[in-house]
Design a protein around this motif. Structure first.
Motif, short mmCIF file in Angstrom:
data_model
loop_
_atom_site.label_atom_id
_atom_site.label_comp_id
_atom_site.label_asym_id
_atom_site.label_seq_id
_atom_site.Cartn_x
_atom_site.Cartn_y
_atom_site.Cartn_z
N THR A 120 2.49 7.97 -17.99
CA THR A 120 2.77 8.06 -16.56
C THR A 120 1.54 7.59 -15.80
OG1 THR A 120 4.21 9.95 -16.92
CG2 THR A 120 3.44 9.61 -14.69
N ARG A 121 1.76 6.63 -14.90
CA ARG A 121 0.66 6.11 -14.10
C ARG A 121 0.92 6.44 -12.64
NH1 ARG A 121 -1.35 0.46 -15.76
NH2 ARG A 121 -3.28 1.54 -16.09
N GLN A 122 -0.14 6.71 -11.91
CA GLN A 122 -0.02 7.06 -10.50
C GLN A 122 -0.70 5.98 -9.66
OE1 GLN A 122 -1.81 10.79 -9.40
NE2 GLN A 122 -0.48 10.98 -7.63
N LEU A 123 -0.03 5.61 -8.58
CA LEU A 123 -0.59 4.62 -7.66
C LEU A 123 -1.81 5.19 -6.97
CD1 LEU A 123 -0.14 1.84 -6.34
CD2 LEU A 123 1.22 2.99 -4.61
N ARG A 124 -2.88 4.39 -6.93
CA ARG A 124 -4.12 4.80 -6.28
C ARG A 124 -4.59 3.71 -5.34
NH1 ARG A 124 -6.70 9.19 -7.89
NH2 ARG A 124 -6.10 10.13 -9.85
N CYS A 125 -5.12 4.11 -4.22
CA CYS A 125 -5.67 3.17 -3.25
C CYS A 125 -6.93 2.53 -3.83
CB CYS A 125 -6.00 3.91 -1.95
SG CYS A 125 -6.79 2.87 -0.72
N PRO A 126 -7.04 1.20 -3.75
CA PRO A 126 -8.23 0.54 -4.30
C PRO A 126 -9.49 0.77 -3.45
CG PRO A 126 -6.79 -1.07 -3.29
CD PRO A 126 -6.06 0.24 -3.27
N LEU A 127 -9.34 1.24 -2.21
CA LEU A 127 -10.51 1.47 -1.36
C LEU A 127 -11.06 2.89 -1.44
CD1 LEU A 127 -9.57 -0.44 1.92
CD2 LEU A 127 -10.97 -1.20 0.01
N CYS A 128 -10.17 3.87 -1.28
CA CYS A 128 -10.64 5.25 -1.19
C CYS A 128 -10.19 6.13 -2.36
CB CYS A 128 -10.18 5.87 0.13
SG CYS A 128 -8.41 6.21 0.19
N ASP A 129 -9.39 5.57 -3.27
CA ASP A 129 -8.89 6.30 -4.43
C ASP A 129 -7.85 7.36 -4.05
OD1 ASP A 129 -9.21 5.73 -7.07
OD2 ASP A 129 -10.60 7.38 -7.47
N GLY A 130 -7.25 7.22 -2.85
CA GLY A 130 -6.23 8.16 -2.41
C GLY A 130 -4.95 8.00 -3.22
N VAL A 131 -4.14 9.05 -3.27
CA VAL A 131 -2.90 9.03 -4.05
C VAL A 131 -1.66 9.34 -3.21
CG1 VAL A 131 -4.02 9.54 -6.25
CG2 VAL A 131 -3.22 11.42 -4.79
N HIS A 132 -1.82 9.55 -1.91
CA HIS A 132 -0.70 9.86 -1.03
C HIS A 132 -0.42 8.64 -0.15
CE1 HIS A 132 -0.70 13.99 -2.31
NE2 HIS A 132 -2.03 14.01 -2.13
N PHE A 133 0.84 8.19 -0.17
CA PHE A 133 1.21 6.96 0.52
C PHE A 133 2.46 7.16 1.38
CE2 PHE A 133 -1.61 3.94 -1.45
CZ PHE A 133 -2.00 4.58 -2.60
N GLN A 134 2.52 6.40 2.45
CA GLN A 134 3.72 6.30 3.28
C GLN A 134 4.41 5.00 2.87
OE1 GLN A 134 2.78 6.30 7.45
NE2 GLN A 134 4.64 5.19 7.96
N ARG A 135 5.71 5.06 2.60
CA ARG A 135 6.46 3.89 2.14
C ARG A 135 7.21 3.26 3.31
NH1 ARG A 135 9.58 3.00 -3.16
NH2 ARG A 135 10.81 1.18 -2.64
N GLU A 136 7.06 1.95 3.48
CA GLU A 136 7.74 1.20 4.53
C GLU A 136 8.33 -0.06 3.93
OE1 GLU A 136 8.13 2.17 7.66
OE2 GLU A 136 6.86 3.94 7.50
N GLU A 137 9.37 -0.57 4.57
CA GLU A 137 9.98 -1.84 4.17
C GLU A 137 9.57 -2.89 5.20
OE1 GLU A 137 11.77 -2.19 1.32
OE2 GLU A 137 11.36 -0.07 0.94
N ALA A 138 9.30 -4.10 4.74
CA ALA A 138 8.89 -5.18 5.65
C ALA A 138 9.57 -6.48 5.25
CB ALA A 138 7.37 -5.35 5.61
N ARG A 139 9.59 -7.39 6.18
CA ARG A 139 10.15 -8.71 5.94
C ARG A 139 9.25 -9.74 6.61
NH1 ARG A 139 16.26 -9.86 6.91
NH2 ARG A 139 16.17 -8.35 5.27
N GLN A 140 9.01 -10.83 5.90
CA GLN A 140 8.21 -11.90 6.46
C GLN A 140 8.93 -13.21 6.22
OE1 GLN A 140 4.29 -12.19 4.85
NE2 GLN A 140 3.67 -13.74 6.30
N ASP A 141 9.09 -13.98 7.26
CA ASP A 141 9.72 -15.30 7.14
C ASP A 141 8.70 -16.30 6.64
OD1 ASP A 141 12.18 -14.43 8.06
OD2 ASP A 141 11.67 -14.83 10.14
N SER A 142 9.19 -17.33 5.97
CA SER A 142 8.31 -18.39 5.52
C SER A 142 7.81 -19.17 6.73
CB SER A 142 9.04 -19.32 4.56
OG SER A 142 10.04 -20.03 5.26
N ARG A 143 6.94 -20.08 6.50
CA ARG A 143 6.32 -20.83 7.58
C ARG A 143 7.35 -21.52 8.47
NH1 ARG A 143 1.35 -25.02 6.88
NH2 ARG A 143 0.76 -24.98 9.06
N TRP A 144 8.37 -22.11 7.89
CA TRP A 144 9.36 -22.85 8.66
C TRP A 144 10.65 -22.05 8.87
CZ3 TRP A 144 6.80 -26.41 10.90
CH2 TRP A 144 5.73 -27.02 10.24
N GLY A 145 10.70 -20.82 8.42
CA GLY A 145 11.84 -19.96 8.66
C GLY A 145 13.02 -20.18 7.73
N TRP A 146 12.82 -20.92 6.65
CA TRP A 146 13.93 -21.19 5.72
C TRP A 146 14.19 -20.03 4.78
CZ3 TRP A 146 17.15 -24.91 6.76
CH2 TRP A 146 16.71 -26.00 7.49
#
Length: 68
Positions: free
Chosen positions: A13-39
């Motif tokens: 079992t592996r736990q996600l850790r922040c590479p900066l502060c070694d924190g283990v508590h995260f807020q989960r969000e969904e995101a979307r990014q369009d390509s440069r030309w929007g295709w």
């Protein structure tokens, strides 16, 4: 460590850790990014460290015809 006969070894079992502060508590969000030309549209899962607010991006999938 020995494994008893007839039992399968348990996966590590592996736990996600922040590479900066070694924190283990995260807020989960969904995101979307369009390509440069929007295709294409790229969906990402963002894990935001609750300690230092560093954002980790995880790529989900993309679709050529994704318009919503």
């Amino acid at each position: 460590m020995t494994v008893p006969p007839g039992s399968a070894p348990q996966p590590e079992t592996r736990q996600l850790r922040c590479p900066l502060c070694d924190g283990v508590h995260f807020q989960r969000e969904e995101a979307r990014q369009d390509s440069r030309w929007g295709w294409t549209s790229h969906r990402m899962t963002l894990m935001i460290c609750q300690r230092c607010r560093y954002v980790l991006h995880f790529y989900d999938q993309h679709s050529f015809f994704d318009v919503d």
